[in-house]
Design a protein around this motif. Structure first.
Motif, short mmCIF file in Angstrom:
data_model
loop_
_atom_site.label_atom_id
_atom_site.label_comp_id
_atom_site.label_asym_id
_atom_site.label_seq_id
_atom_site.Cartn_x
_atom_site.Cartn_y
_atom_site.Cartn_z
N ASP A 268 35.32 49.97 31.40
CA ASP A 268 35.96 51.09 31.20
C ASP A 268 36.79 51.39 32.36
OD1 ASP A 268 34.47 51.10 28.77
OD2 ASP A 268 32.99 52.95 29.67
N THR A 269 36.31 50.93 33.53
CA THR A 269 37.04 51.22 34.82
C THR A 269 37.49 50.02 35.56
OG1 THR A 269 35.04 51.17 35.97
CG2 THR A 269 35.68 53.37 35.18
N GLU A 270 37.13 48.72 35.11
CA GLU A 270 37.65 47.67 35.78
C GLU A 270 38.18 46.81 35.00
OE1 GLU A 270 35.25 43.86 38.32
OE2 GLU A 270 34.12 46.00 38.01
N LYS A 271 38.95 45.94 35.65
CA LYS A 271 40.28 45.25 34.78
C LYS A 271 39.52 43.63 34.98
CE LYS A 271 43.97 48.21 35.35
NZ LYS A 271 44.11 48.40 33.91
N PRO A 272 40.16 42.79 33.72
CA PRO A 272 39.88 41.53 34.14
C PRO A 272 40.30 40.82 35.45
CG PRO A 272 40.87 41.99 31.99
CD PRO A 272 40.89 43.26 32.74
N PRO A 273 39.90 39.75 35.96
CA PRO A 273 38.55 39.13 35.47
C PRO A 273 37.26 39.56 35.67
CG PRO A 273 39.16 37.91 37.55
CD PRO A 273 40.10 39.21 36.98
N TYR A 274 36.98 41.07 36.07
CA TYR A 274 35.80 41.72 36.11
C TYR A 274 34.71 41.25 37.15
CZ TYR A 274 37.41 43.18 31.39
OH TYR A 274 38.11 43.54 30.35
N HIS A 275 35.34 40.68 38.22
CA HIS A 275 34.77 39.74 39.53
C HIS A 275 33.72 38.81 39.05
CE1 HIS A 275 31.89 43.50 38.97
NE2 HIS A 275 31.00 42.59 39.19
N PHE A 307 38.93 46.52 23.21
CA PHE A 307 38.13 45.40 23.61
C PHE A 307 39.01 44.04 23.51
CE2 PHE A 307 34.86 48.92 22.76
CZ PHE A 307 34.58 49.00 24.18
N ARG A 308 39.85 43.95 23.15
CA ARG A 308 40.53 42.54 23.01
C ARG A 308 40.70 42.05 24.25
NH1 ARG A 308 43.19 41.02 18.58
NH2 ARG A 308 43.75 43.29 18.30
N ILE A 309 40.93 42.64 25.34
CA ILE A 309 41.08 42.01 26.66
C ILE A 309 39.85 41.45 26.99
CG2 ILE A 309 43.33 42.98 27.26
CD1 ILE A 309 41.62 44.96 29.42
N VAL A 310 38.63 42.21 26.59
CA VAL A 310 37.37 41.53 26.94
C VAL A 310 36.89 40.63 26.30
CG1 VAL A 310 35.07 42.50 27.71
CG2 VAL A 310 36.79 44.16 27.58
N TRP A 311 37.30 40.56 24.83
CA TRP A 311 36.99 39.30 24.03
C TRP A 311 37.64 38.24 24.62
CZ3 TRP A 311 38.87 41.68 18.84
CH2 TRP A 311 38.06 42.66 18.20
N ASP A 312 38.94 38.35 25.11
CA ASP A 312 39.56 37.12 25.76
C ASP A 312 39.02 36.67 26.89
OD1 ASP A 312 41.45 37.60 23.75
OD2 ASP A 312 43.24 38.24 25.04
N TYR A 313 38.37 37.47 27.70
CA TYR A 313 37.62 37.11 28.95
C TYR A 313 36.23 36.54 28.33
CZ TYR A 313 34.54 37.42 33.02
OH TYR A 313 33.73 37.24 33.92
N VAL A 314 35.66 36.85 27.52
CA VAL A 314 34.20 36.25 27.12
C VAL A 314 34.57 34.87 26.45
CG1 VAL A 314 32.90 38.44 27.35
CG2 VAL A 314 33.86 37.35 25.01
N LEU A 315 35.71 34.77 25.96
CA LEU A 315 36.01 33.63 25.03
C LEU A 315 36.74 32.37 25.88
CD1 LEU A 315 37.44 35.26 21.92
CD2 LEU A 315 35.42 33.45 21.96
#
Length: 320
Positions: A268-275, A307-315
């Motif tokens: 909610d507060t951090e952006k990819p790549p989430y450290h 959450f699409r940007i988070v989906w892209d990160y985990v994928l």
């Protein structure tokens, strides 16, 4: 003149249903459709203006469903995103009407969760005073996946599903990205402990916490065949489903060793790549939520734009 209604043809990006019994006549229960997703422009046409085919299958294992529930397509927007990133995608149907917490967390056996899950993954029996289950090999997760891939090899040769099987017909686990929601996320994580897989994505999971012993399940501490760098877990701050509180959930992830790869990231507060952490959290949309709603927030199609940007990160986040 009477005009015939057009026939609706399932799209590869929107999900193609395949009955388990069509792939193996010995499958006798939970004969609700599997769904496959892929992008034909990537998998068949190989268009160069799109992401390359990953040569990986995203195997999605859903969570507990009440007896008689058909399940449906599941988090279809997540599957479409994976397909557009070059994955072949399978949403697998399997016997999932008994919750792991219901069967396991009130007995004094540190291996109960593993024994329960392995009965579903490979077939077998699980017996305790609260719940007995017996899963035939035909109805197991492994057999259902193998028989589906063999069926697709014959029925849809242009899509090359056979690349996810070894020559002897066994699963080529290192080409499989295993994902799951809730109970399915626990299955995905345990499969990754037992087999070296491409990556693991757990949503609302894993929740194997024994309340009699007051500690996480023993299998979290096993030597993992899959490097922990390939594990990703996403959980909501208000998710208490599976008889597992958010703090117990965090204890599970510590037992699994994921905190060694970085402190949790609040998306909610951090952006990819989430450290580059492997533990992701949210409190979306803010305010008080029912635990059940929080539990499914990450993969809920209505939250796709969030959450699409988070989906892209985990994928796609690089792994070792």
């Amino acid at each position: 003149m009477h005009c015939q209604e057009p026939v609706s043809v399932p799209s590869a990006l929107n999900g193609i249903p395949i009955l388990p019994s069509k792939t193996d006549p010995e499958i006798s229960t939970f004969d609700f459709p599997h769904y496959i997703f892929f992008n034909p422009d990537i998998v068949i046409a190989g268009k160069t203006n799109l992401p390359a085919e990953r040569h990986q299958c995203l195997l999605f294992i859903p969570g507990t469903q009440p007896t008689g529930t058909k399940g449906g397509k599941g988090p279809s927007k997540f599957f479409e995103e994976a397909a557009n990133l070059g994955y072949h995608v399978i949403k697998l149907t399997y016997p999932n009407d008994v919750a792991a917490a219901e069967a396991c967390n009130k007995i004094r056996n540190p291996r109960s969760f593993e024994q329960f899950r392995m009965a579903l993954i490979i077939g077998g029996s699980f017996n305790n005073p609260f719940k007995d289950i017996t899963i035939t090999r035909a109805d197991s997760i492994e057999n259902r996946l193998i028989k589906l891939l063999l069926y697709l090899k014959q029925a849809r040769p242009q899509e090359h599903w056979e690349q996810f099987l070894n020559e002897d017909g066994s699963i080529k686990w290192e080409s499989i990205a295993v994902a799951g929601q809730s109970q399915g996320g626990g299955h995905a994580a345990l499969i990754a402990v037992k087999h070296r897989v491409a990556r693991v994505i757990c949503s609302g999971a894993p929740k194997d916490y024994n309340h009699i012993l007051k500690k996480p399940a023993a299998w979290y501490h096993e030597v993992s065949a899959t490097p922990k760098d390939r594990f990703f877990a996403f959980n909501h701050d208000q998710d208490g489903m599976g008889d597992c509180t958010p703090e117990e959930q965090r204890e599970n992830l510590r037992a699994l060793g994921l905190e060694k790869l970085g402190a949790p990231a609040d998306v909610d507060t951090e952006k990819p790549p989430y450290h580059h952490t492997r533990i992701l959290t949210t409190n979306y949309p803010g305010g008080k939520l029912a635990s059940k709603e929080a539990h499914t927030t990450f993969l809920n199609p209505k939250n796709a734009d969030v959450f699409r940007i988070v989906w892209d990160y985990v994928l796609t986040e690089p792994t070792k």
